[in-house]
Every structure is written in structure tokens, then in C-alpha cells.
Design an enzyme around this catalytic site. Structure first.
Site, PDB file in Angstrom:
ATOM      1  N   ARG A  12       1.843   7.841  -7.244  1.00  0.00           N
ATOM      2  CA  ARG A  12       1.291   6.910  -8.236  1.00  0.00           C
ATOM      3  C   ARG A  12      -0.225   7.044  -8.384  1.00  0.00           C
ATOM      4  O   ARG A  12      -0.739   7.185  -9.478  1.00  0.00           O
ATOM      5  CB  ARG A  12       1.673   5.483  -7.858  1.00  0.00           C
ATOM      6  CG  ARG A  12       3.181   5.240  -8.022  1.00  0.00           C
ATOM      7  CD  ARG A  12       3.534   3.793  -7.923  1.00  0.00           C
ATOM      8  NE  ARG A  12       3.101   3.262  -6.626  1.00  0.00           N
ATOM      9  CZ  ARG A  12       3.260   2.003  -6.244  1.00  0.00           C
ATOM     10  NH1 ARG A  12       3.810   1.135  -7.070  1.00  0.00           N
ATOM     11  NH2 ARG A  12       2.842   1.581  -5.069  1.00  0.00           N
ATOM     12  N   LYS A  35       4.313  17.730  -2.492  1.00  0.00           N
ATOM     13  CA  LYS A  35       4.896  18.177  -1.216  1.00  0.00           C
ATOM     14  C   LYS A  35       5.674  19.490  -1.277  1.00  0.00           C
ATOM     15  O   LYS A  35       5.748  20.185  -0.291  1.00  0.00           O
ATOM     16  CB  LYS A  35       5.745  17.070  -0.580  1.00  0.00           C
ATOM     17  CG  LYS A  35       6.874  16.557  -1.422  1.00  0.00           C
ATOM     18  CD  LYS A  35       7.591  15.415  -0.696  1.00  0.00           C
ATOM     19  CE  LYS A  35       8.429  14.655  -1.704  1.00  0.00           C
ATOM     20  NZ  LYS A  35       9.070  13.475  -1.124  1.00  0.00           N
ATOM     21  N   THR A  77      -5.688   8.562   1.350  1.00  0.00           N
ATOM     22  CA  THR A  77      -4.544   8.188   2.195  1.00  0.00           C
ATOM     23  C   THR A  77      -4.968   7.044   3.125  1.00  0.00           C
ATOM     24  O   THR A  77      -6.066   7.076   3.667  1.00  0.00           O
ATOM     25  CB  THR A  77      -4.114   9.409   3.040  1.00  0.00           C
ATOM     26  OG1 THR A  77      -3.836  10.495   2.159  1.00  0.00           O
ATOM     27  CG2 THR A  77      -2.887   9.089   3.880  1.00  0.00           C
ATOM     28  N   PHE A 106     -10.781   2.215  -3.470  1.00  0.00           N
ATOM     29  CA  PHE A 106     -11.419   2.915  -4.589  1.00  0.00           C
ATOM     30  C   PHE A 106     -11.906   1.966  -5.680  1.00  0.00           C
ATOM     31  O   PHE A 106     -12.490   2.408  -6.666  1.00  0.00           O
ATOM     32  CB  PHE A 106     -10.443   3.920  -5.207  1.00  0.00           C
ATOM     33  CG  PHE A 106     -10.354   5.216  -4.467  1.00  0.00           C
ATOM     34  CD1 PHE A 106     -11.373   6.153  -4.577  1.00  0.00           C
ATOM     35  CD2 PHE A 106      -9.280   5.486  -3.650  1.00  0.00           C
ATOM     36  CE1 PHE A 106     -11.295   7.364  -3.893  1.00  0.00           C
ATOM     37  CE2 PHE A 106      -9.194   6.687  -2.966  1.00  0.00           C
ATOM     38  CZ  PHE A 106     -10.201   7.626  -3.071  1.00  0.00           C
ATOM     39  N   HIS A 133      -2.712 -13.224  -5.052  1.00  0.00           N
ATOM     40  CA  HIS A 133      -1.876 -12.038  -5.272  1.00  0.00           C
ATOM     41  C   HIS A 133      -0.490 -12.446  -5.750  1.00  0.00           C
ATOM     42  O   HIS A 133      -0.109 -13.609  -5.671  1.00  0.00           O
ATOM     43  CB  HIS A 133      -1.766 -11.226  -3.975  1.00  0.00           C
ATOM     44  CG  HIS A 133      -3.016 -10.475  -3.637  1.00  0.00           C
ATOM     45  ND1 HIS A 133      -4.112 -11.081  -3.034  1.00  0.00           N
ATOM     46  CD2 HIS A 133      -3.376  -9.176  -3.840  1.00  0.00           C
ATOM     47  CE1 HIS A 133      -5.064 -10.175  -2.867  1.00  0.00           C
ATOM     48  NE2 HIS A 133      -4.653  -9.015  -3.353  1.00  0.00           N
ATOM     49  N   LYS A 137       4.015  -9.981  -2.220  1.00  0.00           N
ATOM     50  CA  LYS A 137       3.181  -9.474  -1.121  1.00  0.00           C
ATOM     51  C   LYS A 137       3.651 -10.124   0.184  1.00  0.00           C
ATOM     52  O   LYS A 137       3.867 -11.333   0.228  1.00  0.00           O
ATOM     53  CB  LYS A 137       1.714  -9.829  -1.401  1.00  0.00           C
ATOM     54  CG  LYS A 137       0.717  -9.271  -0.410  1.00  0.00           C
ATOM     55  CD  LYS A 137      -0.713  -9.533  -0.902  1.00  0.00           C
ATOM     56  CE  LYS A 137      -1.755  -9.054   0.102  1.00  0.00           C
ATOM     57  NZ  LYS A 137      -1.707  -7.611   0.347  1.00  0.00           N
ATOM     58  N   THR A 144      -8.340  -6.879   1.908  1.00  0.00           N
ATOM     59  CA  THR A 144      -9.676  -6.969   1.313  1.00  0.00           C
ATOM     60  C   THR A 144     -10.342  -8.293   1.683  1.00  0.00           C
ATOM     61  O   THR A 144     -11.541  -8.339   1.973  1.00  0.00           O
ATOM     62  CB  THR A 144      -9.577  -6.841  -0.228  1.00  0.00           C
ATOM     63  OG1 THR A 144      -9.040  -5.556  -0.543  1.00  0.00           O
ATOM     64  CG2 THR A 144     -10.940  -6.991  -0.887  1.00  0.00           C
TER      65      THR A 144
END
Lengths: 249, 249, 249, 249
Positions: A12, A35, A77, A106, A133, A137, A144
Site C-alpha cells: 500500500r 517480493k 518499514t 512520514f 481514531h 484501532k 504518535t
């Protein structure tokens, strides 16, 4: 023009990044590997920087492979903890001039929120965090929010701030969330939210708030592009986008 | 023009109300009585309606005194629970045509927030409440937040709403607040806030929010004035501003 | 169980509605028709209610076709103005018992926001609207904001409210937006927003706010489902979701 | 312990500052002077730093008087424009080691908001400002909003940011506010607000917001105290609290 390869290109984050790199004027996508593909495509295509979004079990080996061949690496990752970062530092010491950028988040918005929260922390008497959220979840509070609270807590300790004022004597039940490093974190889980967070600072007669609402994977792309632009000029191991964005030295 | 008397006229709510009544075109302040003053000033001045802000130990006797003399009463004193309201209903039955209005919350904004939250409740999958107060408050969550949650809970039960979705499996510590009637209530305590509350509803792809920020006692005055305007035309016992404001029948 | 047909089933709203109808326990999708399909599929499949999302040039004829065959109609096509609604009323008069529901806005959140704003309007001295949309939108202010302002303006006129206080003497340039019916509407256009609106009411010492953030077409589906559930029990022409939702009589 | 004198000590900012200085552990109030008092009280009391809140017609002379006697000065009087600041620089050049700190805004929250907005500016595609003030304010937009927009505009120019995206073609009327340096500023005027401002940044899939709500003069006091603490160690002329707070070099 930096020649970029993506590892984990059909996942994704990888596939969205492929589009973002293709759209960036100064980045040239030369390899998109997943992969079942041979990693040698990176050297064959002359890649200067690799963006790694593969799974934790293969990512470290791929990073080593790249660095040994003189290719700068941006690591998206998850799971690059202190131990793995120590191994990266040894690797970097053996390959001078190569940049290894580990990016836990990011989202430039989230990075700015955390950085600004840490700068503001010593100036206010009170601070609390509300993170919101989606209700699917499983953990609370969010990573964060915990990281933000830790940064605020550290900044207040360094500044010698007093503990947060709180006269509460009756609060028998508690709600979703936690007190992290002395900072209350409230966790809202409601359909309609994707990932939002608000940091509220208070002093007599004023409230100062920083808020970030993120709703799509697209919102990470400016951070991906900034990382790829910055990694080639930043030898050694760097953790987080802060220095790449010029927020800290 | 309604002739109004204030009982408890030198207290904080009483004295602010005196100013508000004097500023209202259609209300005429004819008596301002506090604990060292004779209550007979009300009959002598021809008061038609009394606003009661005295302490709980004397308020009920004063209300009875007024009603027996044909004076309508607005009760702002706290602690008028179900038992006391039952006594008021007996009193009203014996004095037809006299209005007794018990007002737990004079803030029109808070009353609208609670009413709108109850109306909206059945239409959304998720709902949570965030209340924000100054850090000198001793109890959490706030009474208004608890009442809001109860009203939302009742509205959802009546509508047959499903329980709120929540996949949380890891939330080891908890934060200030409570789950009231199934509705999570988060309690923020920070310098700079006086009394604020936000109700957040969520459905796939949307968030609907109602927020009230109150910072001064002045904000209760429109409710005080509306209560005094409404009480003379509303015989019997009424609880809350909702009917006076025309929000419910 | 209501048997439902969708006209314009392959458009954006139509196709999302098809999924929502299939997911609703008490609605049975019996026909999904688009421009190349025969409308006779509705009678053949025994549809009781039709959801119309076709283009304005064909929608009216299709509505007439349905009503003449005893099929209730929910109209989502835009452009059903006063003139067209007058024609629908004549049509309904000739076909007793058939419901025609014209829905300018399927967002329950937006409908609640407008309704609550109109109810709150007479209670506050000040009110302004801020609407926030993506920067590709060509018109300002948004249709929902204009409609909200008109409803607030009408409610204040009816209540005899004073004009909004505004001492501004120097405001040489102006920003995006408009004053609609005396209510200032501010239009923000920023990447990251889809469709958001906030209505802010103010009195001395308090702010009361209603906010709606909508980000996906999915957010319209509860309104689509509520309309289809309500139309069969509501003969004649109805405009808007308010009555279907029980917000007005 | 710094010995502090206040000039204009009976004005609104002056008298609140007197209380704040008395409450600060490391500041010693040695003189509180207003227009009928002799300025010589400053030298007689051994003041090391003076806080100037007198009117623009006398402030400059008082500053000169202080600096010539070796007293550091914090200037809170408004109207110290580029021309006056140039005169202060000449004065400072003649009196080495003396600090002159000109503070257009003592609100640390407002200073942080402006600084963070300038830092964040280059990272987002869109940005707009919403400022909210009481309806007795005569000018729009507010000075703080204009200054914020100028700082954002400058930061974006320096970073080579593209113009803000805006497809608006129909916006016939406009609302209160202005476009400052290319940045839209929306001005809300509603009872209940004192001084609030929100800066909204947007990118695809995310919104980043910074908000400051100020309600009392007390909120300026942490800035007043920080200025008095910082001025003695900062020779020459400094404009704004940013350097004193460590936000810039």
C-alpha cells in the site's frame, strides 16, 4: 535528478510512493521491486537511493545489500528499534558517505505537530493531548500520541517545569487513554475519524492548540519525497524527518 | 412588564442577575433581598416573580413562602432533587396558576447542546464527549457531561441503536473521565479553560460536532431572563429551561 | 421489506447507493437501471420505491412514469426548483397515496446542522458561518452555507432578533465569502478539506458551535436509506429530509 | 533578582504587570511610576530594568532617559515603527551593554503561533487564516493576523512555494477580511470571542492547524516576565519576543 528504486513496490505505501515519485520533477523512478522480483534490478538500473517498505523480516538484509553497493536508503518499514539502529550505525561506519534515513512517521504534519509541541511545552502551565481514531484501532493511546507526550515530558523536564496542575479528587472510573510521562492523553474512537490529534496547552487566560487531521495515505507522500531528496546529502544514520525538514540541526 | 424580586441578591449569581434584570426592558426589579433582609419586601414591593439563589438550607422555605403568597418562582439554588421536586408538585397542586421553574443549568448554550445531542444521537454510529475545565475542579467528569451522556444514552436506547463500535483491546492505563451510560466521556483539566464541552458524533465519512465554551457568569444571564419571562405563563412545576425556550412541549 | 429500484445506478451516487441498499436489512434491491436499460424493469421487478439519480434532462419524465404506475419516488437529482416542485404537487394530487420525496441534501449531518442552527438562531446575539472546501470548487460561498444562512436569517427575523453587532469601520479589502441574509459567511478553500462547515453563535461570555465535516460519498448513505424507508409512508410531495428524520412535523 | 521599575504603572497593562512582577520570584518591583510621578524614582530605587507602558507621546523620551542612565528597557508602548527603531539603534550604539527590547505582542501564545506558522508554511500546498474577535473591534483583519500572513508569505516566497490553489470563479460579494501577501484572512466578529486566531494548512489528505485563544490581559503576563528576565542579558536593540524565548537566534 536522483535515481530512485522502491522495495516493496506493490504494497500500500509502496504503490502510493511509486506514483508520488513519478510525479516529482527531481526524482526518477528506475526500479519498482517486490517480493518475487530480483533485488539486482537496483544495481542494474543505477539506483542512487532506495525506499524500503518491505516487511520487517527481510528489510534489514535489503538495507545492508543496498548500503554495501553504495545506495542510500530511506527505511519506511516499521520495527527499527534502538538495537537495529545500532546495527545500522555500525554499517554506516563501514560505508562512509552513504545516507541511511529511518523514518518512523512520514507525515510532515505529524512531525511538525510533535516538534512544535516540544518547543511550546515549557511555556505553558498545562498540556493535554486528545487523539481521535477510527473504532477499529485495537490499541490506545496511539503511538504518535505516546511519542508526542514523551517529547513534551522531556522538554518540560529539561526546562524544569512544574508538574501539571490538577485538583481532581473524584474520578472513579476513567476513560480510554493514559497518562504518559505525566501528560494526560485522551483516546477517542469514533467512526468518521481516520487519524487526528490535538495538543492543548493552557495558561491563565489563554489556550494554545496544535491539531493534525490525516485522512489518506496520500498525506504521507510529501514526507516520502522529502526523505528521498534529503538522504543523498546526509551521510550516516538519521532517525526521523526533523533534520531533513530543517526543523533541528 | 413583570415585577421581579431576587432572593440571595448579593451572592455571585444573584448580583449578576440583579444587573441583568435591570438591563431587561420587560422586567422591573422591585426587591433585592439577601440573608439579613426581611422577605416581606417581596409582598410589600408587589413582586410577581421571585428568582431564588439562596443556599439550599433556606431556599425551600422561601419558595413555599412565595408560592403561598401567589408569587411565581424561578429556582436557581442547587440540590433540588427528585424528592424536593415531588414536594414542589404538591405545593403547586394547592396553588393553581402559580409557576415554579427549577433550573439546574441557566446556560442556554449548555441546554441547546444537550437537547441537540439527544436529537442527533440515534442518527450516528459513534459518539464521544470531551469536556474541558480549569484544573481547580475537583470532580471528573463534569455534571453537564454526565447529564449529556445520559440524555444521549436514553435517546439511543429508545431508538434501538447498536452499542458504540470499539475494537480497543489494549488500553492498560486509562485517562481522566468515565463511560457514562455506554458513552465515553473524556475530561480535560487545563489552565485557560473555564467550562467547555464538545460532543462528537461519527458515521462513515463524516463527523458531526456540537461545542459550547463558557467563560463568564454573564453567559447565564440570557437564561435567567428567559426563565423570569416564562415562569408567569407556565403554571405548575417545570424542570429545566427546555420548555421555556420552546425546545420541547 | 421495501422493494427498491435505482435509476442512474451506475453513476457515482447511484452505485454507492446500490451498495447501501444491499446492505440494509429492510430494503430489497430489485432493479438497478442506467441510461441504456429499459425503465420497464421497475414494474417487472415489482419495485415499490424508486431512487432517482439520473441527469436533470430525464429525471422529471422518469418520476412521472413511476408515480403514474404507483411507485413512490425519492429524487436525488439536482435542479428540482420551485417550478418543478409545483409540477410534482400537481402530479401527486392526481395520484393519492404516492410519496414523492425531493432531497436537495442526503447528508443527515448537514440537515441536522441546518436545523439546529435555525433553532439556536434567536438565542444568541452574534452568528457567523465558516465553510471549508477543497480548492477546486468554483463557487463561493457553498450552497449549504447559503441555505444555512437563509434559515438562520429567517429564524432571527421571525423572533424579532436585532441585527448582528459589528463595529467594523475599516475592512478595505474583503475575503472570500458573502453576507447572506445579514449573516457573514466565510469561505475557506484549502487542499485537505472535502466539505466542512462550522456555525458559530456568540453571546457575552460564551460561544456555541455546530460543525460538520464530510469526507466521502459514503456519508450520504444513511440519508439515502432513511429517505427510502420514509417515502412509502409519506404521501404527497415532501422537500428535504427533516420530516423523514422526525426533526419537524 | 532583577530590580524592575514600571512606567505607566496605573494603566491597564501597567497595573496587571505590577502584580505579575510582584508574583515573580526573581523580579523585584522597586518603582511603579505613572504620569504624575517623578521619573527620578527609577534611579533613586536602583532599578536595573524598566518596563514602559506609557503613551506614545512620552515613551521615547523616557526610554532615552533610562538608557542614558544605564537602565535596560522593555518597551510595550505601541507605535515603535521602523523609524523609531532606527533611533533606538543609534541610542544603543552610544550605550554599549544596555538592552532595549521592543515588544509588539507580549502574548507568548501569539508569538509561538506566528513562528510555527512561518516554519510550517513551505510544507503545505494551502494555507488560510481565520481570526475571531469581539464585535466592538473597528478594524479587520486584526494586526496579528496581518503579521502572521506576512510571515507566512515571506516564508513561502523564500522557499519558492507555488501560489495557493484556488479555482474560485464565482465569489460575487466577499466577506469581512482580506488577502494579505497572497494569504486569505477571514475576520469573524462575534460576541463571546475576545481574541482568537486559527491558521489552517492543507495538503492532499491532511489538515494542520495552529490555534490561539486569548481571553484576558493575564495571558500577556508570562511574556512580560520573560521580557524582563531576558532584557538585561541581551545588549542592543531586539524586536519581538522570539529571541528571548529561544525560538530564533
Amino acid at each position: 535528478m536522483t535515481r530512485v528504486a522502491v522495495l516493496g513496490a506493490r504494497g500500500r505505501m509502496g504503490s502510493t510512493s511509486v506514483e508520488a515519485i513519478e510525479a516529482a520533477d527531481d526524482l526518477d523512478l528506475v526500479a519498482a521491486v517486490d517480493k518475487d522480483d530480483a533485488i539486482e534490478a537496483l544495481t542494474e538500473s543505477g539506483a542512487e537511493a532506495a525506499l524500503v517498505f518491505t516487511t520487517p523480516d527481510v528489510a534489514m538484509d535489503q538495507v545492508i545489500w543496498c548500503v554495501e553497493r553504495g545506495i542510500h536508503v530511506v527505511i519506511g518499514t516499521s520495527g527499527f528499534d534502538d538495537e537495529k539502529i545500532a546495527r545500522l550505525r555500525e554499517l554506516a561506519a563501514d560505508h562512509e558517505g552513504i545516507g541511511i534515513l529511518v523514518v518512523p512517521n512520514f507525515s510532515i504534519g505529524a512531525v511538525l505537530m510533535m516538534r512544535f509541541a516540544a518547543v511550546a511545552a515549557p511555556f505553558f502551565e498545562s498540556v493535554e493531548i486528545i487523539e481521535m481514531h477510527h473504532p477499529d484501532k485495537v490499541d490506545a493511546p496511539s503511538g504518535t500520541a505516546v511519542r508526542t507526550a514523551e517529547m513534551i515530558g522531556a522538554a518540560r523536564r529539561e526546562a524544569g517545569s512544574a508538574p501539571l496542575p490538577d485538583a481532581t479528587t473524584s474520578d472513579p472510573d476513567g476513560a480510554r487513554g493514559a497518562k504518559v510521562d505525566g501528560i494526560p492523553v485522551h483516546a477517542v474512537r469514533a467512526r468518521g475519524f481516520i487519524a487526528s490529534q490535538e495538543v492543548l496547552f493552557g495558561d491563565p487566560g489563554e489556550i494554545f492548540g496544535i491539531r493534525h487531521d490525516s485522512s489518506t495515505r496520500e498525506s504521507f507522500m510529501p514526507g516520502v519525497v522529502a526523505a528521498l531528496r534529503g538522504v543523498t546529502a546526509r551521510p550516516g544514520v538519521t532517525v526521523g524527518l526533523d533534520t531533513v525538514l530543517g526543523l533541528t540541526d
